[in-house]
Design a protein around this motif. Structure first.
Motif, PDB file in Angstrom:
ATOM      1  N   VAL A 176       7.075  15.166  -4.985  1.00  0.00           N
ATOM      2  CA  VAL A 176       8.049  14.208  -4.457  1.00  0.00           C
ATOM      3  C   VAL A 176       9.070  13.941  -5.569  1.00  0.00           C
ATOM      4  CG1 VAL A 176       8.427  11.890  -3.531  1.00  0.00           C
ATOM      5  CG2 VAL A 176       6.332  13.146  -2.940  1.00  0.00           C
ATOM      6  N   VAL A 177      10.356  14.039  -5.222  1.00  0.00           N
ATOM      7  CA  VAL A 177      11.421  13.814  -6.200  1.00  0.00           C
ATOM      8  C   VAL A 177      12.336  12.711  -5.681  1.00  0.00           C
ATOM      9  CG1 VAL A 177      13.246  14.874  -7.575  1.00  0.00           C
ATOM     10  CG2 VAL A 177      11.343  16.283  -6.749  1.00  0.00           C
ATOM     11  N   ASP A 178      12.630  11.741  -6.541  1.00  0.00           N
ATOM     12  CA  ASP A 178      13.515  10.650  -6.145  1.00  0.00           C
ATOM     13  C   ASP A 178      14.307  10.181  -7.364  1.00  0.00           C
ATOM     14  OD1 ASP A 178      14.822   8.468  -5.081  1.00  0.00           O
ATOM     15  OD2 ASP A 178      13.038   7.544  -4.209  1.00  0.00           O
ATOM     16  N   ARG A 179      15.590  10.453  -7.353  1.00  0.00           N
ATOM     17  CA  ARG A 179      16.530   9.951  -8.353  1.00  0.00           C
ATOM     18  C   ARG A 179      16.055  10.156  -9.791  1.00  0.00           C
ATOM     19  NH1 ARG A 179      16.781   4.067  -6.321  1.00  0.00           N
ATOM     20  NH2 ARG A 179      14.798   4.728  -5.394  1.00  0.00           N
ATOM     21  N   GLY A 180      15.814  11.415 -10.121  1.00  0.00           N
ATOM     22  CA  GLY A 180      15.510  11.756 -11.499  1.00  0.00           C
ATOM     23  C   GLY A 180      14.070  11.602 -11.915  1.00  0.00           C
ATOM     24  N   VAL A 181      13.192  11.266 -10.975  1.00  0.00           N
ATOM     25  CA  VAL A 181      11.771  11.146 -11.284  1.00  0.00           C
ATOM     26  C   VAL A 181      10.983  11.930 -10.241  1.00  0.00           C
ATOM     27  CG1 VAL A 181       9.836   9.599 -11.710  1.00  0.00           C
ATOM     28  CG2 VAL A 181      12.153   8.847 -12.255  1.00  0.00           C
ATOM     29  N   ALA A 182      10.132  12.838 -10.714  1.00  0.00           N
ATOM     30  CA  ALA A 182       9.288  13.635  -9.826  1.00  0.00           C
ATOM     31  C   ALA A 182       7.827  13.288 -10.082  1.00  0.00           C
ATOM     32  CB  ALA A 182       9.519  15.122 -10.067  1.00  0.00           C
ATOM     33  N   THR A 183       7.019  13.340  -9.019  1.00  0.00           N
ATOM     34  CA  THR A 183       5.580  13.135  -9.151  1.00  0.00           C
ATOM     35  C   THR A 183       4.875  14.196  -8.310  1.00  0.00           C
ATOM     36  OG1 THR A 183       5.771  11.454  -7.398  1.00  0.00           O
ATOM     37  CG2 THR A 183       5.559  10.665  -9.668  1.00  0.00           C
ATOM     38  N   THR A 184       3.616  14.467  -8.655  1.00  0.00           N
ATOM     39  CA  THR A 184       2.848  15.460  -7.915  1.00  0.00           C
ATOM     40  C   THR A 184       1.478  14.879  -7.568  1.00  0.00           C
ATOM     41  OG1 THR A 184       1.666  16.519  -9.754  1.00  0.00           O
ATOM     42  CG2 THR A 184       3.955  17.209  -9.375  1.00  0.00           C
ATOM     43  N   THR A 185       0.758  15.601  -6.711  1.00  0.00           N
ATOM     44  CA  THR A 185      -0.596  15.180  -6.345  1.00  0.00           C
ATOM     45  C   THR A 185      -1.572  15.679  -7.405  1.00  0.00           C
ATOM     46  OG1 THR A 185      -0.789  17.129  -4.934  1.00  0.00           O
ATOM     47  CG2 THR A 185      -0.103  15.080  -3.888  1.00  0.00           C
ATOM     48  N   GLY A 186      -2.678  16.270  -7.028  1.00  0.00           N
ATOM     49  CA  GLY A 186      -3.767  16.549  -7.955  1.00  0.00           C
ATOM     50  C   GLY A 186      -3.463  17.550  -9.050  1.00  0.00           C
ATOM     51  N   ILE A 187      -4.485  17.816  -9.855  1.00  0.00           N
ATOM     52  CA  ILE A 187      -4.386  18.666 -11.033  1.00  0.00           C
ATOM     53  C   ILE A 187      -3.802  20.031 -10.686  1.00  0.00           C
ATOM     54  CG2 ILE A 187      -5.779  19.846 -12.785  1.00  0.00           C
ATOM     55  CD1 ILE A 187      -7.703  17.393 -12.592  1.00  0.00           C
ATOM     56  N   SER A 188      -4.262  20.630  -9.595  1.00  0.00           N
ATOM     57  CA  SER A 188      -3.799  21.973  -9.236  1.00  0.00           C
ATOM     58  C   SER A 188      -2.339  21.991  -8.811  1.00  0.00           C
ATOM     59  CB  SER A 188      -4.678  22.552  -8.118  1.00  0.00           C
ATOM     60  OG  SER A 188      -4.635  21.741  -6.962  1.00  0.00           O
ATOM     61  N   ALA A 189      -1.730  20.830  -8.567  1.00  0.00           N
ATOM     62  CA  ALA A 189      -0.316  20.780  -8.169  1.00  0.00           C
ATOM     63  C   ALA A 189       0.611  21.204  -9.297  1.00  0.00           C
ATOM     64  CB  ALA A 189       0.057  19.379  -7.692  1.00  0.00           C
ATOM     65  N   SER A 190       0.078  21.341 -10.523  1.00  0.00           N
ATOM     66  CA  SER A 190       0.907  21.839 -11.623  1.00  0.00           C
ATOM     67  C   SER A 190       1.437  23.236 -11.327  1.00  0.00           C
ATOM     68  CB  SER A 190       0.102  21.875 -12.922  1.00  0.00           C
ATOM     69  OG  SER A 190      -0.147  20.581 -13.399  1.00  0.00           O
TER      70      SER A 190
END
Length: 379
Positions: A203-217
């Protein structure tokens, strides 16, 4: 009389514990039902790629930050290995202080620099800052440094439970975001201003991204490669690491605390007399992504822990130039507790093979517990 009362009270409590545990187990979902999530619309995909465009340099500078005391193994090493393999950006590993970074649950690495040295060399900051999970979410040096990098225009990427660290900086307030399923409830309770997005790996929103679990790398790193160098380059790297396809789709409902998960974790933990330390040979040129995934997986069974070993205590240089210290000095390891060598197998396949090995050694339920912790949909 007092001692007799205490004795009877102790017996009563002991009798109640199994009942309470049983009621708790029955309250958990029976199992997870996996489904194939719907495809991501082209418009959403294009918007995400546009939002991740390098903010400063044609060849971006990517900094991966960790604290010296317990940073998550795969969160720290997987983006490094995949992005360095792609060679589309300058990628550096950082620590808050001098000396090696102890990773959890396995491995110890020598970072490229401290955050102070990085700031001195790059006063204009990074293009991307990757934030792994850490043993604490509010390390003052980490908080200050991430905020400063964001102020300088860097895209902040919280990997897995690194989303808790990013949330502690306040950068996720009012933004759309996600994180590892296990921490989701507390994460949302502690940061009610975050707009949680389900069924997305990234998920990306205004310059900050986040991901779910470890394998999402893996999909996150490939998405960055696509953003920087195009779809063709990302597809080529995906083939090299053994990932036939990737995107942001995810079935969030499939990953949760279930009755089989709890039962297996409890049973394996109680079998403390049957716990194994398994040897993982550390050799020059080893692929750091495969090493991290294999070591991490075998250390999450509640039955075993992986330990890297080498003939000397000197740091070993990996495929992409990272220096990793062996956890044990040994020329060999008992054959019955020696893990298969991490060789030429692509990283995604190395993970599948590790899960298959765990299933063979400890049973399907333990392999499922590991995959659930990694938030990895088993193929």
């Amino acid at each position: 009389m007092t001692w007799r009362l205490l004795a009877w009270s102790g017996i009563a409590v002991a009798a109640l514990v199994p009942i309470i545990v049983g009621i708790w187990l029955l309250s958990l979902p029976a199992a997870s039902a996996f489904r194939v999530p719907p495809a991501i619309a082209n418009e959403e995909r294009d918007a995400m790629l546009a939002a991740l465009k390098p903010p400063k340099r044609t060849r971006p500078l990517i900094a991966i930050i960790g604290i010296n005391d317990m940073t998550e193994t795969t969160d720290y090493l997987m983006p490094y290995g995949i992005l360095r393999r792609a060679d589309v950006a300058d990628v550096v590993t950082l620590a808050t202080g001098p000396g090696p970074v102890t990773l959890f649950p396995v491995l110890k690495v020598e970072p490229d620099a401290t955050i102070a040295a990085f700031d001195a060399a790059h006063p204009d900051g990074a293009d991307y800052v990757i934030v792994p999970a850490m043993s604490r979410d509010d390390d003052p040096a980490v908080m200050q440094w991430i905020r400063h990098q964001a102020e300088q225009g860097a895209v902040i990427v919280g990997v897995c439970a690194g989303g808790k660290v990013v949330a502690s900086t306040g950068l996720l307030d009012g933004r759309r975001a996600t994180t590892h399923w296990f921490y989701l409830k507390d994460w949302r309770a502690n940061h009610p201003a975050i707009q949680y997005v389900a069924d997305r790996r990234i998920v990306v929103d205004r310059g900050v991204a986040t991901t779910t679990g470890i394998s999402a790398s893996m999909p996150m790193s490939l998405t960055l490669i696509e953003t920087i160098a195009g779809r063709g380059k990302a597809e080529a790297v995906a083939r090299e690491i053994g990932l036939p396809s990737w995107d942001a789709r995810h079935d969030s409902n499939a990953f949760k605390f279930t009755r089989p998960f709890a039962l297996t974790a409890i049973q394996n933990t109680l079998a403390f007399w049957n716990r194994e330390q398994l040897g993982l040979a550390l050799v020059p040129g080893v692929d750091e992504v495969s090493l991290a995934l294999v070591g991490d997986s075998w250390s999450r069974t509640y039955r075993s822990h992986a330990a890297t070993f080498a003939a000397t205590g000197d740091a070993v240089t990996t495929r992409n130039g990272l220096r990793i210290y062996p956890q044990a000095v040994a020329g060999s390891w008992p054959a019955d507790r020696l893990l298969p060598a991490v060789g030429a197998t692509p990283p995604a396949q190395a993970l599948d093979q590790a899960l298959a090995g765990i299933e063979t050694r400890y049973g399907r339920s333990t392999a499922d517990v590991v995959a659930m912790q990694l938030e990895y949909p088993r193929r």
